[in-house]
Design a protein around this motif. Structure first.
Motif, PDB file in Angstrom:
ATOM      1  N   UNK A 244      -2.229   9.195  -6.829  1.00 37.00           N
ATOM      2  CA  UNK A 244      -1.201   9.648  -7.767  1.00 37.00           C
ATOM      3  C   UNK A 244       0.194   9.115  -7.478  1.00 37.00           C
ATOM      4  N   UNK A 245       0.570   8.937  -6.215  1.00 40.50           N
ATOM      5  CA  UNK A 245       1.932   8.508  -5.904  1.00 40.50           C
ATOM      6  C   UNK A 245       2.111   6.995  -6.000  1.00 40.50           C
ATOM      7  N   UNK A 246       1.207   6.248  -5.399  1.00 47.13           N
ATOM      8  CA  UNK A 246       1.391   4.793  -5.317  1.00 47.13           C
ATOM      9  C   UNK A 246       0.582   4.027  -6.364  1.00 47.13           C
ATOM     10  N   UNK A 247      -0.333   4.686  -7.039  1.00 47.10           N
ATOM     11  CA  UNK A 247      -1.181   4.083  -8.069  1.00 47.10           C
ATOM     12  C   UNK A 247      -2.138   3.014  -7.529  1.00 47.10           C
ATOM     13  N   UNK A 248      -2.415   3.033  -6.223  1.00 51.89           N
ATOM     14  CA  UNK A 248      -3.402   2.129  -5.642  1.00 51.89           C
ATOM     15  C   UNK A 248      -4.802   2.610  -6.028  1.00 51.89           C
ATOM     16  N   UNK A 249      -5.743   1.691  -6.076  1.00 49.88           N
ATOM     17  CA  UNK A 249      -7.110   2.009  -6.463  1.00 49.88           C
ATOM     18  C   UNK A 249      -7.799   2.828  -5.378  1.00 49.88           C
ATOM     19  N   UNK A 250      -8.381   3.952  -5.770  1.00 48.17           N
ATOM     20  CA  UNK A 250      -9.191   4.767  -4.872  1.00 48.17           C
ATOM     21  C   UNK A 250     -10.665   4.432  -5.082  1.00 48.17           C
ATOM     22  N   UNK A 251     -11.121   4.438  -6.356  1.00 49.74           N
ATOM     23  CA  UNK A 251     -12.512   4.124  -6.663  1.00 49.74           C
ATOM     24  C   UNK A 251     -12.628   3.726  -8.131  1.00 49.74           C
ATOM     25  N   UNK A 252     -13.423   2.699  -8.385  1.00 43.35           N
ATOM     26  CA  UNK A 252     -13.676   2.258  -9.758  1.00 43.35           C
ATOM     27  C   UNK A 252     -15.162   2.458 -10.028  1.00 43.35           C
TER      28      UNK A 252
ATOM     29  N   UNK B 112      -2.725  11.818  -2.893  1.00 40.27           N
ATOM     30  CA  UNK B 112      -1.296  11.571  -3.045  1.00 40.27           C
ATOM     31  C   UNK B 112      -0.999  10.093  -2.906  1.00 40.27           C
ATOM     32  N   UNK B 113      -1.200   9.524  -1.725  1.00 38.32           N
ATOM     33  CA  UNK B 113      -0.921   8.112  -1.506  1.00 38.32           C
ATOM     34  C   UNK B 113      -1.951   7.535  -0.541  1.00 38.32           C
ATOM     35  N   UNK B 114      -2.203   6.245  -0.672  1.00 42.00           N
ATOM     36  CA  UNK B 114      -3.147   5.566   0.212  1.00 42.00           C
ATOM     37  C   UNK B 114      -2.547   5.433   1.608  1.00 42.00           C
ATOM     38  N   UNK B 115      -3.368   5.024   2.559  1.00 47.39           N
ATOM     39  CA  UNK B 115      -2.894   4.928   3.935  1.00 47.39           C
ATOM     40  C   UNK B 115      -1.807   3.872   4.107  1.00 47.39           C
ATOM     41  N   UNK B 116      -1.770   2.877   3.247  1.00 51.22           N
ATOM     42  CA  UNK B 116      -0.733   1.846   3.330  1.00 51.22           C
ATOM     43  C   UNK B 116       0.629   2.359   2.852  1.00 51.22           C
TER      44      UNK B 116
ATOM     45  N   UNK C 188      -4.297  10.945  11.414  1.00 53.42           N
ATOM     46  CA  UNK C 188      -4.124  12.289  10.861  1.00 53.42           C
ATOM     47  C   UNK C 188      -4.645  13.364  11.809  1.00 53.42           C
ATOM     48  N   UNK C 189      -5.658  13.047  12.613  1.00 51.75           N
ATOM     49  CA  UNK C 189      -6.216  14.042  13.520  1.00 51.75           C
ATOM     50  C   UNK C 189      -5.340  14.264  14.753  1.00 51.75           C
ATOM     51  N   UNK C 190      -4.300  13.471  14.935  1.00 50.94           N
ATOM     52  CA  UNK C 190      -3.422  13.607  16.096  1.00 50.94           C
ATOM     53  C   UNK C 190      -2.468  14.797  15.987  1.00 50.94           C
ATOM     54  N   UNK C 191      -2.314  15.342  14.799  1.00 49.95           N
ATOM     55  CA  UNK C 191      -1.397  16.450  14.612  1.00 49.95           C
ATOM     56  C   UNK C 191      -2.079  17.747  15.003  1.00 49.95           C
TER      57      UNK C 191
END
Length: 77
Positions: free
Chosen positions: A10-18, A43-47, A56-59
């Motif tokens: 939703x935030x960056x509009x990068x492709x998640x799945x087609x 929300x946004x891709x890892x990039x 993410x598991x470090x928090x």
């Protein structure tokens, strides 16, 4: 009418799945169009999050103590 579902962050509009094309009887005929439908996920891709997803598991989060017996408050019975 043929449809194709595309999932974008939703935030960056990068492709998640087609997804594959949901074909109708007119698929492949000249002048026939495929209508893309977009769903926004996450929300946004890892990039584009500022840190990679594998960190993410470090928090760690402090325990609220509710029901766990690890509260810093003393229990008065």
């Amino acid at each position: 009418m043929c449809y194709q579902l595309v999932e974008l962050y939703s935030a960056c509009r990068c492709l998640y799945y087609q997804h594959a094309i949901d074909r109708c009887a007119a698929y492949g005929r000249p002048g026939h169009n495929i209508e893309q439908r977009t769903i926004y996920v996450g929300y946004a891709c890892s990039a584009h999050t500022g840190h990679s997803a594998h960190h993410a598991h470090d928090f760690t989060y402090s325990d609220s103590g509710y029901g766990s017996g690890h509260s810093s408050r003393k229990s008065y019975r």
